[in-house]
Design a protein around this motif. Structure first.
Motif, mmCIF file in Angstrom:
data_model
loop_
_atom_site.group_PDB
_atom_site.id
_atom_site.type_symbol
_atom_site.label_atom_id
_atom_site.label_comp_id
_atom_site.label_asym_id
_atom_site.label_seq_id
_atom_site.Cartn_x
_atom_site.Cartn_y
_atom_site.Cartn_z
ATOM 1 N N VAL A 46 69.365 0.351 46.547
ATOM 2 C CA VAL A 46 70.647 0.651 47.011
ATOM 3 C C VAL A 46 71.730 -0.050 46.182
ATOM 4 N N THR A 47 72.795 0.888 46.206
ATOM 5 C CA THR A 47 73.886 0.408 45.352
ATOM 6 C C THR A 47 74.999 0.492 46.314
ATOM 7 N N LEU A 48 76.097 -0.699 46.343
ATOM 8 C CA LEU A 48 76.765 -0.650 47.233
ATOM 9 C C LEU A 48 78.284 -0.894 46.281
ATOM 10 N N GLN A 49 79.291 -0.502 46.822
ATOM 11 C CA GLN A 49 80.649 -0.718 46.181
ATOM 12 C C GLN A 49 81.323 -1.687 46.822
ATOM 13 N N LEU A 50 81.547 -2.998 46.506
ATOM 14 C CA LEU A 50 82.194 -3.919 47.364
ATOM 15 C C LEU A 50 83.767 -3.944 46.970
ATOM 16 N N ASN A 51 84.417 -4.226 48.026
ATOM 17 C CA ASN A 51 85.819 -4.474 47.955
ATOM 18 C C ASN A 51 86.292 -5.924 48.503
ATOM 19 N N LEU A 52 86.299 -6.817 47.464
ATOM 20 C CA LEU A 52 86.352 -8.164 47.854
ATOM 21 C C LEU A 52 87.659 -8.399 48.340
ATOM 22 N N ALA A 53 88.669 -7.436 48.148
ATOM 23 C CA ALA A 53 90.096 -7.765 48.679
ATOM 24 C C ALA A 53 90.347 -7.650 50.032
ATOM 25 N N ASN A 54 89.514 -6.527 50.887
ATOM 26 C CA ASN A 54 89.458 -6.400 51.988
ATOM 27 C C ASN A 54 88.248 -6.905 52.934
ATOM 28 N N GLY A 55 87.148 -7.266 52.091
ATOM 29 C CA GLY A 55 85.778 -7.371 52.563
ATOM 30 C C GLY A 55 85.142 -6.300 53.006
ATOM 31 N N THR A 56 85.260 -4.796 52.464
ATOM 32 C CA THR A 56 84.506 -4.040 52.979
ATOM 33 C C THR A 56 83.662 -3.523 51.808
ATOM 34 N N PHE A 57 82.526 -2.504 52.227
ATOM 35 C CA PHE A 57 81.720 -1.810 51.109
ATOM 36 C C PHE A 57 81.510 -0.325 51.368
ATOM 37 N N THR A 58 81.096 0.318 50.363
ATOM 38 C CA THR A 58 80.750 1.837 50.404
ATOM 39 C C THR A 58 79.365 1.826 49.730
ATOM 40 N N ILE A 59 78.478 2.796 50.609
ATOM 41 C CA ILE A 59 77.385 2.899 49.846
ATOM 42 C C ILE A 59 77.538 4.033 48.842
ATOM 43 N N LEU A 60 77.288 3.681 47.600
ATOM 44 C CA LEU A 60 76.968 4.503 46.489
ATOM 45 C C LEU A 60 75.996 5.549 46.313
ATOM 46 N N ASP A 61 74.774 4.570 46.504
ATOM 47 C CA ASP A 61 73.487 5.409 46.322
ATOM 48 C C ASP A 61 72.421 4.531 47.128
ATOM 49 N N ALA A 62 71.641 5.239 47.723
ATOM 50 C CA ALA A 62 70.333 4.741 48.426
ATOM 51 C C ALA A 62 69.295 5.664 48.111
#
Length: 164
Positions: free
Chosen positions: A50-66
């Protein structure tokens, strides 16, 4: 503030990883990509990666691949042995859920039909730290229980799985 958010996200990621002893994780601070292997979701669905794109500025993430894990056992046995008119082929073990491993064998009666009793209490699995586990469930011929009894027809392989 951004440094504190990075520490919180890193701590959260470490807590998530500690829940699964099988997880292997890589994090790139340059891209914010977090790659985790052997991820179990809802105790039953196993992902190879599982690959997540973390946005450390706002504390969110997006799933790039699973990528779902291929839990299929090999076509050829890893090991085979014969004893008391039975041939037993061992096909290996695979992660099949949260803290759950399934091992598969195929059993064949060589000379005659045989009545067979299998108990999960009598099967043992050892990890790399020499911890011992007993099977919680045995499955064969569309039956599942801690112990099973059934007749094996001569020459007809029966798939038996042990869940630890």
């Amino acid at each position: 503030m951004q440094c504190a958010m990075k520490k919180i996200m890193l701590t959260l990621c470490l807590m998530i990883m500690s829940a699964s002893s099988f997880a292997i994780v890589n994090f790139s601070t340059g891209t914010g990509a977090l790659v985790m292997r052997d991820v179990v979701v809802d105790d039953t669905t196993v992902y190879d990666s599982v690959t997540l794109q973390l946005n450390l500025a706002n504390g969110t993430f997006t799933i790039l691949d699973a990528t779902l894990k291929d839990n299929a056992f090999p076509n050829s046995p890893i090991d085979t042995f014969q004893q008391n008119g039975l041939k037993i082929d061992f096909y290996g073990c695979a992660l099949s859920g949260k803290n759950q491993i399934t091992c598969m064998t195929k059993i064949v009666a060589i000379n005659q039909n045989l009545n067979l009793g299998i108990s999960g209490d009598l099967t043992e699995l050892f990890d790399n730290l020499s911890n011992k586990y007993r099977a919680s469930t045995v499955t064969a011929l569309d039956k599942a229980n801690i112990a099973l009894s059934f007749t094996i027809i001569q020459g007809m392989p029966v798939e038996v799985k042990y869940i630890y």
